[in-house]
Design a protein around this motif. Structure first.
Motif, PDB file in Angstrom:
ATOM      1  N   UNK A   1       0.906  -1.254  -0.097  1.00 29.27           N
ATOM      2  CA  UNK A   1       0.063   0.106   0.182  1.00 29.27           C
ATOM      3  C   UNK A   1       1.035   1.258   0.099  1.00 29.27           C
ATOM      4  N   UNK A   2       0.432   2.504  -0.384  1.00 29.60           N
ATOM      5  CA  UNK A   2       1.105   3.638  -0.927  1.00 29.60           C
ATOM      6  C   UNK A   2       1.830   4.165   0.638  1.00 29.60           C
ATOM      7  N   UNK A   3       1.351   3.883   1.788  1.00 27.16           N
ATOM      8  CA  UNK A   3       1.797   4.384   3.055  1.00 27.16           C
ATOM      9  C   UNK A   3       2.617   3.432   3.908  1.00 27.16           C
TER      10      UNK A   3
ATOM     11  N   UNK B   1       7.939  -0.606   1.249  1.00 23.75           N
ATOM     12  CA  UNK B   1       8.038  -1.855   0.386  1.00 23.75           C
ATOM     13  C   UNK B   1       9.467  -2.394   0.513  1.00 23.75           C
ATOM     14  N   UNK B   2       9.744  -3.596   0.928  1.00 23.35           N
ATOM     15  CA  UNK B   2      10.723  -4.157   0.940  1.00 23.35           C
ATOM     16  C   UNK B   2      11.103  -5.146   0.087  1.00 23.35           C
ATOM     17  N   UNK B   3      12.461  -5.094  -0.694  1.00 24.47           N
ATOM     18  CA  UNK B   3      12.794  -5.837  -1.728  1.00 24.47           C
ATOM     19  C   UNK B   3      14.186  -6.372  -1.459  1.00 24.47           C
ATOM     20  N   UNK B   4      14.496  -7.684  -1.924  1.00 25.15           N
ATOM     21  CA  UNK B   4      15.543  -8.428  -1.673  1.00 25.15           C
ATOM     22  C   UNK B   4      16.355  -8.651  -3.099  1.00 25.15           C
TER      23      UNK B   4
ATOM     24  N   UNK C   1      11.421   1.323   0.437  1.00 23.73           N
ATOM     25  CA  UNK C   1      11.273   2.580  -0.382  1.00 23.73           C
ATOM     26  C   UNK C   1       9.784   2.647   0.006  1.00 23.73           C
ATOM     27  N   UNK C   2       9.361   3.873  -0.287  1.00 18.76           N
ATOM     28  CA  UNK C   2       7.892   4.005   0.000  1.00 18.76           C
ATOM     29  C   UNK C   2       7.382   4.014  -1.782  1.00 18.76           C
TER      30      UNK C   2
ATOM     31  N   UNK D   1       3.224  -0.795  -9.589  1.00 23.90           N
ATOM     32  CA  UNK D   1       4.573  -0.385  -9.532  1.00 23.90           C
ATOM     33  C   UNK D   1       5.624  -0.905 -10.342  1.00 23.90           C
ATOM     34  N   UNK D   2       6.498  -0.338 -11.226  1.00 25.11           N
ATOM     35  CA  UNK D   2       7.511  -1.131 -11.937  1.00 25.11           C
ATOM     36  C   UNK D   2       8.911  -0.929 -11.184  1.00 25.11           C
ATOM     37  N   UNK D   3       9.270  -1.624 -10.521  1.00 23.80           N
ATOM     38  CA  UNK D   3      10.728  -1.552  -9.668  1.00 23.80           C
ATOM     39  C   UNK D   3      11.946  -2.282 -10.696  1.00 23.80           C
TER      40      UNK D   3
END
Length: 680
Positions: free
Chosen positions: A238-240, A243-246, A290-291, A298-300
C-alpha cells in the motif's frame, strides 16, 4: 602418423630410379691401359672398399630424399580425431550449431561471443572437403537455417544473419532433435558446436550414434556482475507503507570489482543506492526499502553499471499497489454482519480503500462474486455444490478468502468439498468451561503479527472460550495458535488465491477478540493480503506464456500489449477462459497491457537461470553425455582454423619431411663432392 593423401604414395616408385642407376653403373666398365697392375692390386683392400661404401651411402641418401619428398606430398599428420584418411577422402555430413542465446551476447575483448563464433564459423569451408553437406542450426529459436554444400556462396550470408537474443537454449535437446530430423546417411558425421556451454544439467540422450563432436569454447568473461534474483519481500503493498525488496548479486568475472553502485528504481526514479565491492566469485544479498510513489502497478528494478554482459545488469519486478478493494461479507445473522461491518469501518472510516457489500445468507447456494477481490464468509450453516464451484473459480483466478469456522465443516456431507480445497479437517467443537484457552505469540520472525503497530502485543492477545479443533498438514501455514498447539489462524492457497482460515468465530461467546486492540490491525492486514491480486503482475521467464485474468465484463474490450522495445500488438481474449494469452515474451523488461487505450496492468520478464554467466565450464558434466572418444574441446582463438585442423586431422608433419629432405640433400652434396687429390 596418418596420411591424408595416400594416393600420392604412388610416387614412391621413383625410388627405383637411383637403385636402377646404381645397378647399371656396375656393368659399365671403362678400359684404361696401364704398364703394370701390381700397384692397383694393392688398393683392393682399402680404397676400393671405401668407394663402394660411399656409393652405398649416396644410394641410401637419394632413396631417403625421394621418400621424404613423396611423404611431404602425401600430407602426413599426427593421429587426429578422425581416423586415417577418412576425413580427407570421403564425403561427410556436417552439423554446425551456433548458440545465439542470451549468454552469447557477453563480450570478450570488445566483441560478443556470438560475433567471435560467427567469424570462426565462416572459416569452416576452408577446413572441410568441398563435397561436405552441411546443416546450419541456430538455437534460439531452434531452427535449421541452411542446408547445402559447404562451399555454397549462400553459406556466409546465412551465418551473418544469426542475431543476438535474450532467450534460453536447451542446447543438447536441440542437437538431439535436429540430428533425428536430419537423419543423415553419410558414413562420416561430424558436429561443430559454438557455445559457452553454461548448462549445468544434461538430459539422458543418445547423442553418440555415429556422431563426432567438436565443442568450440569462446573463453571466459573477465568483468561481470550478475543479478541473480529480485523479489518483493513485503506482503503488504500500500502507498503508506515501506516496500521491502531483496536481491542477490554475484561477481562471476575473473577479477575483484570495487566501488560498484547498486541502484533501486521505482518507475525509472532512483529511490535507493548501495556502494559495495565484490571479490572474485563472491555473492552478496541486499535489502532495499522505499515507499511506493503511487497506487496501481509499480515497476521496480535493480540496476548495475555496464560490464561485459549487459543482460544480467537489470532485473525488473512489477507489484500491485492497492487502490481499492471490493469486499463481500456473507454472514449467518444481522448481528454477525454488524460486527464485521464495524471492523471494516474502523479500518476505512472514509471509505477510500474498501468497497463493502454485506449479505445475510445462512445457506450459501450461490455467490455471484465476479467483481469481488476478497470474500469473508462467517459461520455458514450450509453450502451448496454450485456455491463451492463458484468459490473454486474465484480462488483459482486469484481471489482472496477469509473463512470463520463455526462447526458446519464437521458435517461429513461437505468433507469432499473441503478436502478438494485443502481446508484443514474439522473434528469437534471444544469449550473451555470455566477456564480459557490462551493464545501464544508465534516464535518465528515472519508471522502475521510481526510489524503490527501495537505497543505491547502480549497485552492485546485475545482469550478463547470455544473453537473448532482441526487436523492440519504441512500445506497449512499456522499464524496463530493456542498454548495447547491447536491452530486459530491458518493460511493456505487454492490455485492463485489465498485463504485465511479462523477456527473460531468473531463472536464474544467464542472469544474476546472483538474487544482487543489486535483486531483492527490484524483484519486490515488480512484484507490487504487477501485483496491483493498478483496473478496479472507476476513475472514470467523469457519465452514463457503469460496469462492475464479478466473480469467477465472486460472480455469484449479492445486489448493491446506493449513490449519493452515499444512494439504494440492487438490481442484477442480467450472468451472461454476470460483471459488474455500472451505467447511472445521474448524481450527482457516490462510488458504493459492496455484496455481500450488505458493502462490495465504490467508484468516483467527475467532471464533463465542457465543464461547467467559462470566461468565454471561443465567439462566433467559433458562426460556424462558423451564418451571421451566422441568429442574434443577446441579453444576459440585467432588461429582457430589451424587449431581445428590440428584437432580434426592431426598436426601437419610436412615441414618435418621437408627439413629431412633438405638435410639429406645437403648430406648427399657433401658426400658426393669431388676430392681434388683424387682427381690428379
Amino acid at each position: 602418423m596418418t596420411i591424408l593423401s595416400p594416393s600420392s604414395l604412388i610416387f614412391l616408385l621413383f625410388i627405383a630410379v637411383p637403385i636402377l642407376i646404381h645397378i647399371l653403373n656396375r656393368f659399365y666398365v671403362k678400359k684404361v691401359n696401364f704398364s703394370t697392375i701390381r700397384f692397383i692390386k694393392s688398393l683392393k683392400n682399402n680404397a676400393l672398399k671405401k668407394l663402394k661404401f660411399k656409393k652405398m651411402i649416396l644410394l641410401l641418401t637419394r632413396i631417403g630424399i625421394i621418400s621424404a619428398l613423396v611423404l611431404l606430398l602425401a600430407r602426413p599428420v599426427t593421429k587426429g580425431f578422425m581416423p586415417g584418411w577418412i576425413s580427407a577422402e570421403l564425403d561427410s555430413r556436417l552439423l554446425l550449431v551456433i548458440d545465439n542465446s542470451s549468454s552469447m551476447s557477453a563480450k570478450k575483448n570488445g566483441n560478443s561471443l556470438l560475433d567471435l563464433s560467427k567469424k570462426a564459423a565462416l572459416s569452416i569451408p576452408q577446413i572441410f572437403n568441398q563435397n561436405t553437406f552441411i546443416n546450419v542450426i541456430k538455437t534460439c529459436p531452434p531452427q535449421i537455417i541452411y542446408s547445402g554444400k559447404v562451399n555454397d556462396p549462400l553459406f556466409p550470408e546465412v551465418i551473418n544473419l544469426i542475431n543476438h537474443t535474450v532467450e534460453y537454449d536447451n542446447l543438447w535437446t536441440v542437437i538431439d532433435s535436429m540430428a533425428k530430423i536430419i537423419n543423415p546417411k553419410e558414413s562420416v558425421k561430424e558436429c561443430v558446436i559454438f557455445s559457452d556451454f553454461l548448462k549445468t544439467t544434461y538430459p539422458k540422450l543418445n547423442l553418440s550414434n555415429g556422431w563426432r563432436f567438436y565443442l568450440v569454447d569462446p573463453g571466459m568473461i573477465n568483468n561481470n556482475l550478475s543479478i541473480n534474483n529480485l523479489e518483493v519481500v513485503s506482503r503488504i503493498k500500500v502507498p503508506d507503507q515501506l516496500l521491502k525488496l531483496k536481491t542477490s548479486i554475484k561477481n562471476s568475472g575473473n577479477k575483484k570489482i570495487a566501488n560498484t553502485p547498486i541502484n533501486l528504481l521505482f518507475d525509472n526514479n532512483r529511490v535507493g543506492q548501495v556502494i559495495s565491492e565484490f571479490e572474485k566469485g563472491s555473492n552478496k544479498e541486499f535489502i532495499f526499502q522505499a515507499y511506493p510513489e503511487k497506487k496501481g502497478v509499480l515497476v521496480g528494478s535493480i540496476n548495475l553499471p555496464s560490464d561485459d554482459y549487459l543482460n544480467d545488469n537489470n532485473w525488473y519486478v512489477t507489484a500491485p499497489i492497492l487502490d481499492r478493494i471490493n469486499c463481500l461479507i456473507i454472514g449467518n445473522s444481522e448481528d454477525e454482519l454488524s460486527m464485521l461491518k464495524l471492523i471494516v469501518d474502523a479500518i476505512d472510516p472514509d471509505k477510500k480503500l474498501i468497497n463493502l457489500e454485506t449479505r445475510k445468507q445462512p445457506i450459501v447456494n450461490r455467490l455471484f462474486i465476479e467483481d469481488i477481490d476478497i470474500l469473508i464468509i462467517h459461520n455458514p450453516e450450509a453450502f451448496t455444490q454450485a456455491a463451492f464451484d463458484e468459490l473454486d473459480i474465484f480462488l483459482q483466478r486469484g481471489g482472496g478468502l477469509i473463512w470463520f469456522s463455526g462447526g458446519m465443516e464437521i458435517d461429513p456431507t461437505y468433507s469432499k468439498y473441503f478436502s478438494s480445497f485443502s481446508f484443514p479437517k474439522a473434528k469437534t467443537i471444544l469449550e473451555s468451561g470455566t477456564g480459557i484457552f490462551s493464545l501464544k505469540i508465534p516464535d518465528r520472525d515472519d508471522h502475521i503479527l510481526s510489524d503490527l503497530n501495537i505497543r505491547k502485543l502480549e497485552n492485546e492477545l485475545p482469550e478463547y472460550y470455544r473453537y473448532v479443533k482441526h487436523n492440519y498438514s504441512n500445506k497449512h501455514d499456522i499464524h496463530l495458535q493456542l498454548a495447547n498447539g491447536d491452530p486459530i489462524l491458518l493460511e493456505f492457497s487454492r490455485g492463485s488465491g489465498s485463504i485465511f482460515y479462523f477456527t473460531s468465530l468473531m463472536n464474544l461467546v467464542w472469544n474476546n477478540m472483538p474487544i482487543r486492540g489486535l483486531l483492527v490491525p490484524l483484519m486490515y492486514r488480512l484484507l490487504i493480503l487477501g485483496g491483493t491480486d498478483e496473478v496479472n503482475t507476476s513475472p514470467v521467464q523469457i519465452g514463457a506464456t503469460k496469462w492475464i485474468i479478466l473480469d467477465q465484463n472486460e472480455v469484449r474490450d479492445q486489448w493491446e500489449v506493449l513490449s519493452p522495445s515499444g512494439e504494440k500488438n492487438l490481442i484477442v481474449p480467450d472468451f472461454s477462459k476470460e483471459s488474455i494469452q500472451i505467447n511472445s515474451t521474448n524481450e527482457l523488461g516490462v510488458y504493459d497491457i492496455y484496455q481500450n487505450g488505458k493502462h490495465y496492468t504490467s508484468f516483467s520478464t527475467y532471464l533463465h537461470p542457465n543464461e547467467l554467466i559462470t566461468n565454471n565450464k561443465q567439462n566433467r558434466q559433458i562426460e556424462k553425455l558423451l564418451s571421451s572418444q566422441k568429442y574434443r574441446w577446441i579453444d576459440l582463438d585467432n588461429n582457430f582454423s589451424n587449431s581445428f585442423n590440428d584437432t580434426r586431422q592431426g598436426k601437419s608433419l610436412w615441414k618435418v619431411f621437408l627439413l629431412i629432405a633438405t638435410l639429406l640433400l645437403l648430406f648427399e652434396t657433401w658426400v658426393g663432392r669431388p676430392i681434388p687429390k683424387n682427381t690428379k
